[in-house]
Motif scaffolding. Sequence first.
Motif, mmCIF file in Angstrom:
data_model
loop_
_atom_site.group_PDB
_atom_site.id
_atom_site.type_symbol
_atom_site.label_atom_id
_atom_site.label_comp_id
_atom_site.label_asym_id
_atom_site.label_seq_id
_atom_site.Cartn_x
_atom_site.Cartn_y
_atom_site.Cartn_z
ATOM 1 N N HIS A 7 1.240 -1.529 -0.044
ATOM 2 C CA HIS A 7 -0.257 -0.169 -0.126
ATOM 3 C C HIS A 7 0.899 1.431 -0.146
ATOM 4 O O HIS A 7 1.473 1.251 0.754
ATOM 5 C CB HIS A 7 -1.174 0.039 1.552
ATOM 6 N N GLN A 8 1.093 2.039 -0.870
ATOM 7 C CA GLN A 8 1.644 3.699 -0.797
ATOM 8 C C GLN A 8 0.398 4.478 -0.179
ATOM 9 O O GLN A 8 -0.756 4.417 -0.522
ATOM 10 C CB GLN A 8 1.277 4.164 -2.282
ATOM 11 N N LEU A 14 3.111 18.221 3.474
ATOM 12 C CA LEU A 14 4.023 19.592 3.832
ATOM 13 C C LEU A 14 3.538 20.236 2.641
ATOM 14 O O LEU A 14 2.777 19.914 1.813
ATOM 15 C CB LEU A 14 5.203 18.983 3.502
ATOM 16 N N LEU A 15 4.023 22.042 3.306
ATOM 17 C CA LEU A 15 3.761 22.767 2.526
ATOM 18 C C LEU A 15 2.209 22.259 1.366
ATOM 19 O O LEU A 15 2.113 23.465 1.092
ATOM 20 C CB LEU A 15 4.801 22.764 1.160
ATOM 21 N N GLY A 16 1.314 22.452 2.446
ATOM 22 C CA GLY A 16 0.124 22.005 2.042
ATOM 23 C C GLY A 16 -0.507 21.433 0.674
ATOM 24 O O GLY A 16 -1.511 21.204 0.404
ATOM 25 N N LEU A 17 0.607 20.641 -0.049
ATOM 26 C CA LEU A 17 0.149 19.627 -0.725
ATOM 27 C C LEU A 17 1.524 18.955 -0.799
ATOM 28 O O LEU A 17 0.820 17.626 -1.796
ATOM 29 C CB LEU A 17 0.391 20.998 -2.026
ATOM 30 N N VAL A 18 1.974 18.789 -0.342
ATOM 31 C CA VAL A 18 3.535 17.291 -0.917
ATOM 32 C C VAL A 18 3.447 16.004 0.291
ATOM 33 O O VAL A 18 3.349 16.916 1.199
ATOM 34 C CB VAL A 18 4.617 18.560 -0.486
ATOM 35 N N PRO A 19 2.654 15.336 -0.486
ATOM 36 C CA PRO A 19 2.431 14.357 0.747
ATOM 37 C C PRO A 19 3.281 13.376 1.259
ATOM 38 O O PRO A 19 5.073 13.572 0.470
ATOM 39 C CB PRO A 19 1.624 13.232 -0.404
ATOM 40 N N CYS A 20 4.335 12.900 2.296
ATOM 41 C CA CYS A 20 4.971 12.113 2.685
ATOM 42 C C CYS A 20 4.230 10.891 2.893
ATOM 43 O O CYS A 20 3.678 10.219 3.359
ATOM 44 C CB CYS A 20 5.494 12.578 4.413
ATOM 45 N N ARG A 21 4.978 10.714 1.408
ATOM 46 C CA ARG A 21 4.464 9.164 0.852
ATOM 47 C C ARG A 21 5.356 8.062 1.546
ATOM 48 O O ARG A 21 6.823 7.733 1.592
ATOM 49 C CB ARG A 21 4.341 9.091 -1.035
ATOM 50 N N VAL A 22 4.533 7.038 2.282
ATOM 51 C CA VAL A 22 5.405 5.267 3.361
ATOM 52 C C VAL A 22 4.410 4.311 1.792
ATOM 53 O O VAL A 22 3.796 4.287 1.041
ATOM 54 C CB VAL A 22 5.678 5.556 4.041
ATOM 55 N N ASP A 199 13.726 10.137 -1.030
ATOM 56 C CA ASP A 199 13.544 11.500 -1.261
ATOM 57 C C ASP A 199 15.450 11.276 -2.200
ATOM 58 O O ASP A 199 15.723 12.200 -2.724
ATOM 59 C CB ASP A 199 14.563 12.734 -0.571
ATOM 60 N N ALA A 200 15.467 10.387 -3.297
ATOM 61 C CA ALA A 200 16.302 10.297 -4.421
ATOM 62 C C ALA A 200 15.816 11.264 -5.896
ATOM 63 O O ALA A 200 16.151 11.909 -6.658
ATOM 64 C CB ALA A 200 16.238 9.208 -4.950
ATOM 65 N N PHE A 201 14.318 11.799 -5.678
ATOM 66 C CA PHE A 201 13.705 12.402 -7.042
ATOM 67 C C PHE A 201 12.570 13.345 -5.685
ATOM 68 O O PHE A 201 11.694 12.863 -4.751
ATOM 69 C CB PHE A 201 13.810 11.774 -7.904
ATOM 70 N N TYR A 202 12.052 14.229 -6.581
ATOM 71 C CA TYR A 202 10.928 15.094 -5.787
ATOM 72 C C TYR A 202 9.992 14.986 -6.802
ATOM 73 O O TYR A 202 8.760 14.612 -6.449
ATOM 74 C CB TYR A 202 11.381 16.346 -5.676
ATOM 75 N N SER A 203 9.748 14.461 -7.987
ATOM 76 C CA SER A 203 8.509 14.936 -9.458
ATOM 77 C C SER A 203 8.753 12.998 -9.815
ATOM 78 O O SER A 203 9.951 13.110 -11.088
ATOM 79 C CB SER A 203 8.660 16.090 -9.425
ATOM 80 N N ARG A 204 8.191 13.042 -10.891
ATOM 81 C CA ARG A 204 8.145 11.829 -11.608
ATOM 82 C C ARG A 204 8.662 12.740 -12.540
ATOM 83 O O ARG A 204 9.705 11.729 -13.727
ATOM 84 C CB ARG A 204 7.163 10.356 -11.973
ATOM 85 N N ALA A 254 8.894 10.170 -2.355
ATOM 86 C CA ALA A 254 8.079 10.222 -0.972
ATOM 87 C C ALA A 254 7.424 11.726 -1.097
ATOM 88 O O ALA A 254 6.253 11.737 -0.913
ATOM 89 C CB ALA A 254 9.564 10.651 -0.221
ATOM 90 N N HIS A 255 7.586 12.455 -2.150
ATOM 91 C CA HIS A 255 6.877 13.860 -1.845
ATOM 92 C C HIS A 255 5.919 14.308 -3.908
ATOM 93 O O HIS A 255 6.503 15.541 -3.788
ATOM 94 C CB HIS A 255 8.253 14.376 -1.913
ATOM 95 N N ASP A 256 6.284 12.821 -4.062
ATOM 96 C CA ASP A 256 5.918 13.428 -5.332
ATOM 97 C C ASP A 256 3.842 14.081 -5.178
ATOM 98 O O ASP A 256 3.619 13.024 -5.283
ATOM 99 C CB ASP A 256 5.714 12.521 -6.746
ATOM 100 N N PRO A 257 3.347 14.872 -5.520
ATOM 101 C CA PRO A 257 2.079 15.894 -5.269
ATOM 102 C C PRO A 257 1.420 14.768 -6.112
ATOM 103 O O PRO A 257 0.245 14.543 -6.039
ATOM 104 C CB PRO A 257 2.010 17.028 -5.408
#
Length: 265
Positions: A7-8, A14-22, A199-204, A254-257
């Motif tokens: 499950h993702q 964070l910042l109102g829109l950035v998820p902390c994905r686990v 956090d190796a990248f921030y956006s796909r 982790a943080h791709d909105p």
Amino acid sequence: MAVMRIHQINCGTLLGLVPCRVLLVEAPDHLVLVDTGLGLRDVADPSGRLGPMRHALRARLDPAETAHRRIEAMGLDPRDVRHIVITHLDADHIGGLADFPGAQVHVSAEALTWAVRTPRWVERRRYRRAQWAHGPDFAEYVYGTDRWEGFRVRPLDHVAEGMVLVDLPGHTVGHAGVLVPGGGGGESDDDNDILHAGDAFYSRGQIGPAAANARLIGIPERLMALQPAAVELTHARLAALAARRRDDLSVVCAHDPSGPGGIGT
């Protein structure tokens, strides 16, 4: 190999829109978390736990968004989380460790050394010691000769069959990704293998088809990187991997909105 449900889930925003994905992994007889996001103690005491960085993170501190509460909402027992594999020790990735005191915490030896044992000036100001003050049961790993798709890896079969710690340098010293095997059918996220790249990248768009915001995202990414010279190479290797394994591997961060748990879902 035993088939596991993956499950993702979003454990903090964070910042109102950035998820902390686990990732929450349902192994045959226990649960495994890949990172924890922010935790219940962070929600209760943001000043003491997150310090001044809480103003920059602008985290939405909602107990319902913690991993502990997410697991309960899924009808699962948080006490069944016996292992937590962490990509690195930034506050938004390990805040929930204390919510699972019985879990063993798996991390690269390099990350543990520079964050906990012998932090430099920059690490002492970046990491939040309060988040491991409860004394987690750390298990640390040094990479040997094992390779997966060209990456240095350390197998974690004792955590969950087929799970692998993957060396992804750049964001922090000792930063790692975690590979979790799926069912292999390719019909859903559960069927695909998943590489949580932390956090190796921030956006796909940084490792796939170009996205309009990818260049802008690269600015804060490099500001946060403790090994900035490695960031671009890691991007390139992940982009090649994602293209090569597009049919049976999902590479997430982790943080791709736009991914699961973000504003696009």
